[in-house]
Design an enzyme around this catalytic site. Structure first.
Site, short mmCIF file in Angstrom:
data_model
loop_
_atom_site.label_atom_id
_atom_site.label_comp_id
_atom_site.label_asym_id
_atom_site.label_seq_id
_atom_site.Cartn_x
_atom_site.Cartn_y
_atom_site.Cartn_z
N PRO A 150 0.85 -1.19 0.00
CA PRO A 150 0.00 0.00 0.00
C PRO A 150 0.89 1.25 0.00
O PRO A 150 1.59 1.52 0.98
CB PRO A 150 -0.81 -0.13 1.29
N ASP B 182 5.90 2.25 2.22
CA ASP B 182 4.98 1.13 2.48
C ASP B 182 4.15 1.50 3.72
O ASP B 182 4.68 1.52 4.83
CB ASP B 182 5.81 -0.14 2.72
N HIS B 183 2.90 1.76 3.48
CA HIS B 183 2.07 2.25 4.59
C HIS B 183 1.75 1.15 5.62
O HIS B 183 1.18 1.43 6.67
CB HIS B 183 0.77 2.84 4.03
N ARG B 184 2.15 -0.07 5.33
CA ARG B 184 1.99 -1.10 6.36
C ARG B 184 3.02 -0.90 7.46
O ARG B 184 2.84 -1.36 8.59
CB ARG B 184 2.19 -2.50 5.75
#
Ligand code: CAO
Length: 562
Positions: free
Chosen positions: A358, A534-536
């Site tokens: 994401p 990486d929004h995780r």
């Protein structure tokens, strides 16, 4: 207050129907006829209603259990005079007494079937007879829709093969063939409303096959029915009617409940639903080609086939519909050239990263006026050293410091997503455009190298990349990547994270722009940067801090020494 067991009613002879959904839990208050569980056999799915009102004291079944008629589903706490779905005076006597009497079972009701079933003359050879297959006991007196005819005239069918599919607003069920034989005539059409006993089709079956069910299925005296009628009765008995008994007449085969397990309100028969569940297929993704949007077995098969093919081709994504194939030559002249191996590899990596990560991109601008002045002052020395000092070594140095101070950017997710792996080294990849495609050599221990060392290494690795002389080891182990299009142009772009790295810095072309210094506009050299992450792993705040520090370091390169 009293305890009352609720049991599985007569479910049309379906042995070992599987519990696919629990609709109530301990502590729930249930009403008479409220659905308790959903059962599914290979022929029908059905919701089993409560025979009493009360509070659930104990669940006796779990999802996945296989139940037969008479099995206890749960125990209710009921009022002493609790109402029940049945009217037998003996119901309070316990589970066994609650069971719906079997006199309403299909086989035990010859009259309806007998009315519908035409007696057919035996064949001249005496080995086969013509028989009418009627609508079996479907657990309701109401007419139901005939939504699919699964056979054609002339088809040879085996015992148990689906002949037609019926559907009420509560159930969908396949009517299986009572015995092996040939379809002689179809007496219904799709869209008809049919009721129990209505003739469906005429079949030629062997006399032996026809005689078999009599003893097994029909409790009626043999004299009561002629062979054809007996076959019809057997059909009804075997047609896995979901709810022939009184208690289960309202026991709806709730297809939507069943669908919830495999993807919501889809239109499909129980056998297809079961198969989809076994294969773990979300039925909402399947393109239905059956009448009225019904998902056929073939639809499920072609969905699975397509998914496997796409997976093998490495383009499956997350079940994303494929891009339609276009014949470009239909619109003008075209030339088709094979792609390089590197191009295809890059394409796969990009797609994998794009689909798995994401992405969010943070934009900023660094005032590199002083940096550029310093860099230009070193041009002559760079030449003497046989190198070239572009903004890139400064960016590498600034990123190394920002990675040190924002360690999440120097981390990767563990394979199972449970942990973050923090790397204690600072290896930074640099995207290099080459005639063969994109390559990303990795500069090791950037934090420990001087600007001159970095400048040399940028030049050396970019040259090796363009000459295709990079060794695999020189492209491995990166913690973070810089993609600089500064030498090419543009005001900003959103680079794709190279997983398992969690961040990538895009660098665009510096431009002199007016900047307000509090009193007046000053011409300043502004460098656009874009940080994709990486929004995780990285939050917006992390990215904001990383970018602010980077901009600050590039704005005052003395800080690179700190
Ligand atoms: N703003 C303005 N000018 C810039 C600049 C920037 N951000 N970055 C570099 N320049 C200038 C350089 O100073 C150089 O100018 P001079 O020749 O006058 O000194 C000129 O642009 C060309 O620089 P360069 O591209 O040769 O060198 P570099 O160190 O900036 O970059 C490399 C090296 C290998 C990263 C680059 O050549 C390259 O291949 N970039 C493409 C990366 C890419 O394709 N990214 C996309 C990946 S995703 O598709």
């Amino acid at each position: 207050m009293a305890k009352q067991e609720v049991i599985v009613p007569d479910i049309g002879g379906a042995e070992g129907a599987e519990v696919i959904e629990l609709l109530v839990a301990v502590g729930d208050t249930v009403e008479v006829e409220q659905g308790l569980i959903v059962l599914e056999s290979d022929k029908a799915s059905m919701e089993i209603p409560s025979s009493h009102s009360g509070t659930v004291l104990e669940m006796r079944v779990a999802e996945g259990d296989e139940l037969a008629e008479g099995a206890t589903i749960l125990v209710l706490e009921v009022e002493a005079d609790s109402s029940s779905a049945e009217e037998e005076p003996s119901e309070q006597g316990g589970a066994a007494e609650e069971e719906a009497p079997s006199e309403t079972s299909a086989a035990a009701e010859p009259s309806a079937d007998a009315d519908a079933a035409e007696e057919a003359p035996a064949s001249s050879s005496g080995e086969s007879v013509e028989t009418i297959v009627p609508v079996p006991d479907i657990g309701t007196d109401d007419a139901v829709d005939l939504i699919e005819i699964s056979v054609a005239v002339g088809d040879q069918v085996a015992e148990g093969d689906s002949l037609v599919v019926l559907e009420s607003d509560k159930a969908s069920m396949e009517v299986p063939s009572p015995s092996a034989g040939e379809v002689l005539e179809i007496l219904v059409k799709e869209g008809d409303s049919v009721s129990q006993g209505d003739p469906l089709l005429k079949m030629k079956v062997s006399a032996a096959a026809e005689a078999k069910p009599e003893s097994q299925e029909s409790p009626e005296p043999a004299a009561a029915t002629e062979p054809a009628e007996r076959a019809a009765s057997a059909a009804a008995a075997k047609a896995s009617a979901p709810a022939p008994a009184k208690a289960s007449a309202s026991a709806s085969a709730d297809s939507s409940s069943a669908a919830a397990n495999t993807g919501g309100s889809v239109y499909a028969g129980p056998a297809v639903r079961k198969m989809a569940r076994e294969l773990g297929v979300d039925m909402q993704r399947i393109k239905a080609t059956g009448p009225r949007g019904r998902i056929l077995k073939e639809d499920l098969q072609s969905y699975v086939k397509d998914a496997l093919t796409a997976k093998q081709a490495g383009v499956a994504g997350a079940g994303i519909p494929p891009i339609p194939e276009v014949d470009f030559s239909a619109f003008g002249e075209v030339e088709v050239l094979p792609r390089s191996k590197l191009d295809k590899l890059t394409a796969n990596n990009m797609q994998r990263n794009w689909l798995n990560v994401p992405h969010v991109t943070q934009f900023d601008e660094a005032d590199i006026t002083e940096l550029e002045a310093f860099r230009n002052s070193l041009k002559a020395e760079a030449e003497q050293r046989g190198t070239k000092l572009t903004p890139l070594p400064f960016l590498l140095k600034a990123c190394a410091i920002a990675l040190r101070d924002n360690p999440k950017f120097n981390a990767s997710l563990s394979a199972d997503g449970e942990d973050l792996v923090y790397k204690k080294y600072t290896h930074i990849g640099m995207a290099v455009e080459t005639p063969a495609g994109l390559m990303v050599p990795v500069i090791r221990d950037v934090d420990q190298k001087t600007l001159w060392q970095l400048a040399e290494e940028v030049l050396e690795l970019a040259g090796k990349a363009r000459d295709r002389k990079l060794k695999p080891a020189e492209m491995q182990g990166g913690c973070f990547t810089i993609s600089s299009l500064g030498g090419i142009g543009g005001t900003g772009f959103t680079p794709i994270v190279s997983a398992p790295e969690v961040g990538i810095l895009g660098v665009s072309r510096a431009q002199v722009k007016p900047q307000w210094d509090g009193e007046q506009f000053q011409p300043r050299t502004m460098l656009p940067v874009s940080l994709s992450y990486d929004h995780r792993v990285i939050n917006g705040g992390d990215a904001g801090r990383f970018c602010s520090q980077l901009v600050s370091l590039l704005g005052d390169i003395r800080k690179l020494l700190l």
